[in-house]
Design a protein around this motif. Structure first.
Motif, PDB file in Angstrom:
ATOM      1  N   GLY A  72       0.886  -1.203   0.135  1.00  0.00           N
ATOM      2  CA  GLY A  72      -0.160  -0.135  -0.089  1.00  0.00           C
ATOM      3  C   GLY A  72       1.028   1.173   0.046  1.00  0.00           C
ATOM      4  O   GLY A  72       0.365   2.323  -0.326  1.00  0.00           O
ATOM      5  N   GLU A  73       2.155   1.086   0.247  1.00  0.00           N
ATOM      6  CA  GLU A  73       3.193   2.355   0.460  1.00  0.00           C
ATOM      7  C   GLU A  73       3.033   3.370  -1.020  1.00  0.00           C
ATOM      8  O   GLU A  73       2.998   4.431  -1.149  1.00  0.00           O
ATOM      9  CB  GLU A  73       4.380   1.962   0.752  1.00  0.00           C
ATOM     10  CG  GLU A  73       5.300   3.214   0.788  1.00  0.00           C
ATOM     11  CD  GLU A  73       6.356   2.808   1.497  1.00  0.00           C
ATOM     12  OE1 GLU A  73       7.357   3.769   1.647  1.00  0.00           O
ATOM     13  OE2 GLU A  73       6.964   1.598   1.487  1.00  0.00           O
ATOM     14  N   PHE A  74       3.141   2.325  -1.991  1.00  0.00           N
ATOM     15  CA  PHE A  74       3.283   3.123  -3.485  1.00  0.00           C
ATOM     16  C   PHE A  74       1.924   3.793  -3.665  1.00  0.00           C
ATOM     17  O   PHE A  74       1.819   4.877  -4.282  1.00  0.00           O
ATOM     18  CB  PHE A  74       3.503   1.867  -4.684  1.00  0.00           C
ATOM     19  CG  PHE A  74       3.645   2.578  -5.825  1.00  0.00           C
ATOM     20  CD1 PHE A  74       4.853   3.417  -6.041  1.00  0.00           C
ATOM     21  CD2 PHE A  74       2.775   2.549  -6.836  1.00  0.00           C
ATOM     22  CE1 PHE A  74       5.111   4.074  -7.416  1.00  0.00           C
ATOM     23  CE2 PHE A  74       2.889   3.247  -8.036  1.00  0.00           C
ATOM     24  CZ  PHE A  74       4.231   3.939  -8.368  1.00  0.00           C
ATOM     25  N   VAL A  75       0.663   3.158  -3.290  1.00  0.00           N
ATOM     26  CA  VAL A  75      -0.574   3.810  -3.623  1.00  0.00           C
ATOM     27  C   VAL A  75      -0.589   5.078  -2.696  1.00  0.00           C
ATOM     28  O   VAL A  75      -0.918   6.183  -3.394  1.00  0.00           O
ATOM     29  CB  VAL A  75      -1.575   2.977  -3.205  1.00  0.00           C
ATOM     30  CG1 VAL A  75      -2.904   3.585  -3.350  1.00  0.00           C
ATOM     31  CG2 VAL A  75      -1.671   1.890  -4.237  1.00  0.00           C
ATOM     32  N   GLU A  76      -0.070   5.159  -1.667  1.00  0.00           N
ATOM     33  CA  GLU A  76      -0.198   6.135  -0.466  1.00  0.00           C
ATOM     34  C   GLU A  76       0.638   7.419  -1.386  1.00  0.00           C
ATOM     35  O   GLU A  76       0.345   8.548  -1.354  1.00  0.00           O
ATOM     36  CB  GLU A  76       0.280   5.998   0.687  1.00  0.00           C
ATOM     37  CG  GLU A  76      -0.507   5.047   1.718  1.00  0.00           C
ATOM     38  CD  GLU A  76      -0.114   4.677   2.576  1.00  0.00           C
ATOM     39  OE1 GLU A  76       1.232   5.077   3.173  1.00  0.00           O
ATOM     40  OE2 GLU A  76      -0.456   3.540   3.248  1.00  0.00           O
ATOM     41  N   GLN A  79      -1.222   8.803  -4.362  1.00  0.00           N
ATOM     42  CA  GLN A  79      -2.074   9.652  -3.931  1.00  0.00           C
ATOM     43  C   GLN A  79      -1.373  11.146  -3.344  1.00  0.00           C
ATOM     44  O   GLN A  79      -2.338  12.119  -3.636  1.00  0.00           O
ATOM     45  CB  GLN A  79      -3.104   9.137  -2.970  1.00  0.00           C
ATOM     46  CG  GLN A  79      -3.764   7.893  -3.632  1.00  0.00           C
ATOM     47  CD  GLN A  79      -4.458   7.070  -2.304  1.00  0.00           C
ATOM     48  OE1 GLN A  79      -4.123   7.071  -1.127  1.00  0.00           O
ATOM     49  NE2 GLN A  79      -5.588   6.360  -2.822  1.00  0.00           N
ATOM     50  N   ARG A  80      -0.428  11.057  -2.752  1.00  0.00           N
ATOM     51  CA  ARG A  80       0.130  12.297  -1.972  1.00  0.00           C
ATOM     52  C   ARG A  80       0.645  13.331  -3.121  1.00  0.00           C
ATOM     53  O   ARG A  80       0.285  14.547  -3.199  1.00  0.00           O
ATOM     54  CB  ARG A  80       1.232  12.176  -1.099  1.00  0.00           C
ATOM     55  CG  ARG A  80       1.543  13.313  -0.189  1.00  0.00           C
ATOM     56  CD  ARG A  80       2.845  13.028   0.468  1.00  0.00           C
ATOM     57  NE  ARG A  80       3.847  12.975  -0.095  1.00  0.00           N
ATOM     58  CZ  ARG A  80       4.913  12.081   0.054  1.00  0.00           C
ATOM     59  NH1 ARG A  80       4.670  10.951   0.842  1.00  0.00           N
ATOM     60  NH2 ARG A  80       5.985  12.096  -0.645  1.00  0.00           N
ATOM     61  N   VAL A  81       1.154  12.680  -4.253  1.00  0.00           N
ATOM     62  CA  VAL A  81       1.945  13.436  -5.039  1.00  0.00           C
ATOM     63  C   VAL A  81       0.813  13.985  -6.076  1.00  0.00           C
ATOM     64  O   VAL A  81       0.680  15.147  -6.437  1.00  0.00           O
ATOM     65  CB  VAL A  81       2.362  12.539  -6.163  1.00  0.00           C
ATOM     66  CG1 VAL A  81       2.786  13.275  -7.557  1.00  0.00           C
ATOM     67  CG2 VAL A  81       3.965  12.105  -5.658  1.00  0.00           C
TER      68      VAL A  81
END
Length: 88
Positions: A72-76, A79-81
């Motif tokens: 899930g880190e890549f998705v987070e 989303q932040r970018v």
């Protein structure tokens, strides 16, 4: 010639038109392109990193220790970018 602009680029063009310095979107686009080609930065147009800055940043990034992403880190991160780009 017809060109389709990204939302961010369209916002920049509209902001420049509102200043009254340019009469048409064509004038803004031509000025932006000419500035980029001449490599003369102007405070009226946002600029990104140049080739040397990008190379330096990439070399610094690859020299750091690497670790796998947690689930899930890549998705987070994505989303932040996206949120930062929309707010910019």
């Amino acid at each position: 010639m017809t060109v389709t602009l990204s939302k961010r680029t369209e916002e920049i063009v509209q902001a420049q038109l509102k200043t009254g310095r340019y009469a048409t979107p064509d004038e803004v686009a031509n000025r932006l392109i000419e500035e980029r080609l001449s490599d003369t930065a102007s405070p009226e147009f946002p600029s990104g990193p140049n080739a040397a800055e990008l190379k330096s940043s990439l070399l610094a990034a690859v020299s750091k220790p690497m670790r796998p992403y947690r689930k899930g880190e890549f998705v987070e991160l994505a989303q932040r970018v996206i949120a930062e780009e929309r707010g910019a």
